[in-house]
Design a protein around this motif. Structure first.
Motif, PDB file in Angstrom:
ATOM      1  N   GLN A 232       0.826  -1.202   0.000  1.00 20.54           N
ATOM      2  CA  GLN A 232       0.000   0.000   0.000  1.00 20.54           C
ATOM      3  C   GLN A 232       0.862   1.254   0.000  1.00 20.54           C
ATOM      4  O   GLN A 232       0.508   2.262  -0.634  1.00 20.54           O
ATOM      5  CB  GLN A 232      -0.923  -0.002   1.224  1.00 20.54           C
ATOM      6  N   ALA A 233       1.990   1.212   0.683  1.00 19.55           N
ATOM      7  CA  ALA A 233       2.859   2.391   0.758  1.00 19.55           C
ATOM      8  C   ALA A 233       3.328   2.839  -0.614  1.00 19.55           C
ATOM      9  O   ALA A 233       3.529   4.045  -0.846  1.00 19.55           O
ATOM     10  CB  ALA A 233       4.067   2.090   1.654  1.00 19.55           C
ATOM     11  N   ASP A 234       3.499   1.902  -1.537  1.00 17.50           N
ATOM     12  CA  ASP A 234       3.948   2.275  -2.879  1.00 17.50           C
ATOM     13  C   ASP A 234       2.833   2.966  -3.662  1.00 17.50           C
ATOM     14  O   ASP A 234       3.082   3.935  -4.394  1.00 17.50           O
ATOM     15  CB  ASP A 234       4.468   1.046  -3.625  1.00 17.50           C
ATOM     16  N   PHE A 235       1.605   2.499  -3.530  1.00 13.89           N
ATOM     17  CA  PHE A 235       0.480   3.203  -4.152  1.00 13.89           C
ATOM     18  C   PHE A 235       0.357   4.613  -3.567  1.00 13.89           C
ATOM     19  O   PHE A 235       0.153   5.590  -4.301  1.00 13.89           O
ATOM     20  CB  PHE A 235      -0.828   2.441  -3.929  1.00 13.89           C
ATOM     21  N   ASP A 236       0.467   4.705  -2.241  1.00 15.59           N
ATOM     22  CA  ASP A 236       0.347   6.008  -1.601  1.00 15.59           C
ATOM     23  C   ASP A 236       1.451   6.959  -2.049  1.00 15.59           C
ATOM     24  O   ASP A 236       1.215   8.165  -2.210  1.00 15.59           O
ATOM     25  CB  ASP A 236       0.380   5.845  -0.075  1.00 15.59           C
ATOM     26  N   ALA A 237       2.655   6.426  -2.257  1.00 16.24           N
ATOM     27  CA  ALA A 237       3.757   7.270  -2.707  1.00 16.24           C
ATOM     28  C   ALA A 237       3.465   7.846  -4.100  1.00 16.24           C
ATOM     29  O   ALA A 237       3.745   9.029  -4.366  1.00 16.24           O
ATOM     30  CB  ALA A 237       5.062   6.473  -2.734  1.00 16.24           C
ATOM     31  N   VAL A 238       2.912   7.021  -4.987  1.00 15.14           N
ATOM     32  CA  VAL A 238       2.561   7.515  -6.323  1.00 15.14           C
ATOM     33  C   VAL A 238       1.547   8.651  -6.213  1.00 15.14           C
ATOM     34  O   VAL A 238       1.685   9.704  -6.856  1.00 15.14           O
ATOM     35  CB  VAL A 238       2.005   6.382  -7.204  1.00 15.14           C
ATOM     36  N   ILE A 239       0.525   8.459  -5.392  1.00 16.55           N
ATOM     37  CA  ILE A 239      -0.493   9.501  -5.215  1.00 16.55           C
ATOM     38  C   ILE A 239       0.139  10.771  -4.656  1.00 16.55           C
ATOM     39  O   ILE A 239      -0.157  11.888  -5.107  1.00 16.55           O
ATOM     40  CB  ILE A 239      -1.618   8.996  -4.290  1.00 16.55           C
ATOM     41  N   ASP A 240       1.037  10.620  -3.685  1.00 11.72           N
ATOM     42  CA  ASP A 240       1.693  11.792  -3.101  1.00 11.72           C
ATOM     43  C   ASP A 240       2.557  12.525  -4.130  1.00 11.72           C
ATOM     44  O   ASP A 240       2.682  13.754  -4.090  1.00 11.72           O
ATOM     45  CB  ASP A 240       2.547  11.376  -1.902  1.00 11.72           C
ATOM     46  N   GLY A 241       3.160  11.769  -5.054  1.00 11.55           N
ATOM     47  CA  GLY A 241       3.915  12.400  -6.122  1.00 11.55           C
ATOM     48  C   GLY A 241       3.014  13.231  -7.020  1.00 11.55           C
ATOM     49  O   GLY A 241       3.361  14.359  -7.413  1.00 11.55           O
ATOM     50  N   MET A 242       1.852  12.684  -7.347  1.00 15.98           N
ATOM     51  CA  MET A 242       0.901  13.434  -8.156  1.00 15.98           C
ATOM     52  C   MET A 242       0.384  14.655  -7.392  1.00 15.98           C
ATOM     53  O   MET A 242       0.114  15.709  -7.978  1.00 15.98           O
ATOM     54  CB  MET A 242      -0.280  12.545  -8.565  1.00 15.98           C
ATOM     55  N   MET A 243       0.286  14.523  -6.068  1.00 15.89           N
ATOM     56  CA  MET A 243      -0.146  15.649  -5.244  1.00 15.89           C
ATOM     57  C   MET A 243       0.849  16.808  -5.350  1.00 15.89           C
ATOM     58  O   MET A 243       0.454  17.976  -5.312  1.00 15.89           O
ATOM     59  CB  MET A 243      -0.272  15.193  -3.785  1.00 15.89           C
ATOM     60  N   MET A 244       2.133  16.491  -5.491  1.00 16.21           N
ATOM     61  CA  MET A 244       3.144  17.539  -5.633  1.00 16.21           C
ATOM     62  C   MET A 244       2.881  18.365  -6.884  1.00 16.21           C
ATOM     63  O   MET A 244       3.042  19.589  -6.882  1.00 16.21           O
ATOM     64  CB  MET A 244       4.542  16.923  -5.660  1.00 16.21           C
ATOM     65  N   ASP A 245       2.487  17.715  -7.969  1.00 15.05           N
ATOM     66  CA  ASP A 245       2.139  18.434  -9.190  1.00 15.05           C
ATOM     67  C   ASP A 245       0.793  19.139  -9.062  1.00 15.05           C
ATOM     68  O   ASP A 245       0.614  20.269  -9.538  1.00 15.05           O
ATOM     69  CB  ASP A 245       2.079  17.469 -10.378  1.00 15.05           C
ATOM     70  N   ALA A 246      -0.160  18.478  -8.411  1.00 16.39           N
ATOM     71  CA  ALA A 246      -1.515  19.017  -8.343  1.00 16.39           C
ATOM     72  C   ALA A 246      -1.600  20.278  -7.505  1.00 16.39           C
ATOM     73  O   ALA A 246      -2.426  21.162  -7.769  1.00 16.39           O
ATOM     74  CB  ALA A 246      -2.464  17.965  -7.773  1.00 16.39           C
ATOM     75  N   ALA A 247      -0.740  20.397  -6.497  1.00 20.19           N
ATOM     76  CA  ALA A 247      -0.808  21.538  -5.582  1.00 20.19           C
ATOM     77  C   ALA A 247      -0.396  22.839  -6.250  1.00 20.19           C
ATOM     78  O   ALA A 247      -0.641  23.924  -5.724  1.00 20.19           O
ATOM     79  CB  ALA A 247       0.072  21.274  -4.357  1.00 20.19           C
ATOM     80  N   GLY A 248       0.215  22.757  -7.400  1.00 21.50           N
ATOM     81  CA  GLY A 248       0.661  23.942  -8.122  1.00 21.50           C
ATOM     82  C   GLY A 248       1.891  23.574  -8.908  1.00 21.50           C
ATOM     83  O   GLY A 248       2.559  22.591  -8.585  1.00 21.50           O
ATOM     84  N   PRO A 249       2.211  24.309  -9.958  1.00 20.03           N
ATOM     85  CA  PRO A 249       3.356  23.912 -10.768  1.00 20.03           C
ATOM     86  C   PRO A 249       4.643  23.870  -9.953  1.00 20.03           C
ATOM     87  O   PRO A 249       4.936  24.781  -9.180  1.00 20.03           O
ATOM     88  CB  PRO A 249       3.408  24.999 -11.854  1.00 20.03           C
ATOM     89  N   ILE A 250       5.394  22.785 -10.126  1.00 18.59           N
ATOM     90  CA  ILE A 250       6.704  22.668  -9.492  1.00 18.59           C
ATOM     91  C   ILE A 250       7.676  23.547 -10.269  1.00 18.59           C
ATOM     92  O   ILE A 250       7.792  23.433 -11.487  1.00 18.59           O
ATOM     93  CB  ILE A 250       7.173  21.204  -9.489  1.00 18.59           C
ATOM     94  N   VAL A 251       8.361  24.418  -9.564  1.00 16.33           N
ATOM     95  CA  VAL A 251       9.314  25.330 -10.196  1.00 16.33           C
ATOM     96  C   VAL A 251      10.627  25.288  -9.428  1.00 16.33           C
ATOM     97  O   VAL A 251      10.693  25.686  -8.263  1.00 16.33           O
ATOM     98  CB  VAL A 251       8.781  26.774 -10.252  1.00 16.33           C
TER      99      VAL A 251
END
Length: 294
Positions: free
Chosen positions: A112-131
């Motif tokens: 489960q931790a690996d699925f959660d990590a993928v979601i958290d990675g997408m959250m980094m993009d979703a929260a606003g553009p990474i610059v």
């Protein structure tokens, strides 16, 4: 009655409803990626296992990239994916993907931790553009959006050893850095800049998506990152040598393809990053043949 790789010929892959399998495969087909073709080298159970993992990744990535919703909405939808994955581990399913992914989780002992990590990675993009993230954030992002996917994948491929996780660690980073280096102009057009801020500062490149593509010393930044990617490719290949050889066939194929893309990008350089590097079909077929028999 005939048999197909240990299953009766009329038994559906993973023992799932064929309609559910078709819906999951449809997500892969609709993405327009060559991923589905690459996974044909796998036995049916593992192939559909990878289709389910890919469908999950595709759907959460679509949330992160949804430009119609605002950041708060995107993050809320991704938090719902955390709840959905937790539900699968508790035995709750709602649709075709849930039903297939639930079987895949149990069959291949996915964490489960690996699925959660993928979601958290997408959250980094979703929260606003990474610059221009700092180095630690850059590495964390690569781990979440690429190496975590690798940790899920190697288990579906057939190797859950510590060495297989090492393959995922290094190969995921190598692939993600290669993607970042190939997509600088495309990302910049969307207000994103994934290159680490420390490297940008070292080469006096502005940490500004609107200016980075024309920065005089961008090539230097990218060549340092390309060197890191090559180091990760080498480390991944060494770890593959200590893994189940059959299970590592898809990893070798992906590694060889992306290493060739990186080499082509290094040859072209980054003076004109809008010229996106690609490989011809004959070149891809030759790489695949060498990777699968070498």
């Amino acid at each position: 009655m005939g048999f197909v790789r240990g299953r009766t010929a009329d038994a559906p892959p993973l023992g799932c409803d064929p309609a559910d399998l078709a819906e999951v495969e449809g997500v892969v087909a609709a993405s327009g990626t060559s991923f589905g073709k690459g996974m044909r080298i796998l036995p049916a159970d593992r192939r559909y296992g990878m289709y389910a993992v890919y469908a999950f990744c595709r759907l959460v990535d679509d949330v992160a990239d949804d430009e119609e919703g605002d950041a708060e909405d995107r993050c809320a939808r991704l938090r719902a994916w955390h709840e959905r994955i937790a539900g699968l581990y508790a035995g709750r399913t709602e649709d075709a993907l849930d039903r297939v992914l639930g079987v895949v989780i149990r069959r291949f002992d996915l964490r489960q931790a690996d699925f959660d990590a993928v979601i958290d990675g997408m959250m980094m993009d979703a929260a606003g553009p990474i610059v221009a993230p700092d180095e630690a954030t850059f590495d964390l992002y690569c781990d979440r959006v690429a190496s975590a996917v690798g940790r899920l994948s190697v288990r579906v491929f057939g190797d859950s050893s510590a060495e297989a996780d090492r393959v995922a660690y290094h190969l995921g980073r190598a692939l993600q850095i290669t993607n970042i280096l190939r997509d600088i102009a495309e990302d910049a057009a969307r207000g994103r800049l994934y290159l680490p801020r420390e490297l940008l500062a070292r080469f006096d490149v502005p940490a500004d998506p609107a200016r980075v593509a024309r920065a005089r010393r961008l090539d230097g930044v990218c060549r340092v990152l390309a060197g890191r990617a090559r180091d990760h490719f080498r480390a991944a290949y060494r770890a593959m040598g200590r893994c189940d050889r059959q299970a590592m066939r898809p990893a070798r194929l992906m590694g060889a393809t992306y290493a060739a893309i990186l080499a082509a990008q290094e040859k072209q350089g980054w003076r004109t990053p809008e010229r996106r590097v690609s490989l011809s079909r004959p070149r891809k077929l030759l790489i695949a043949a060498r990777a699968l028999v070498g």
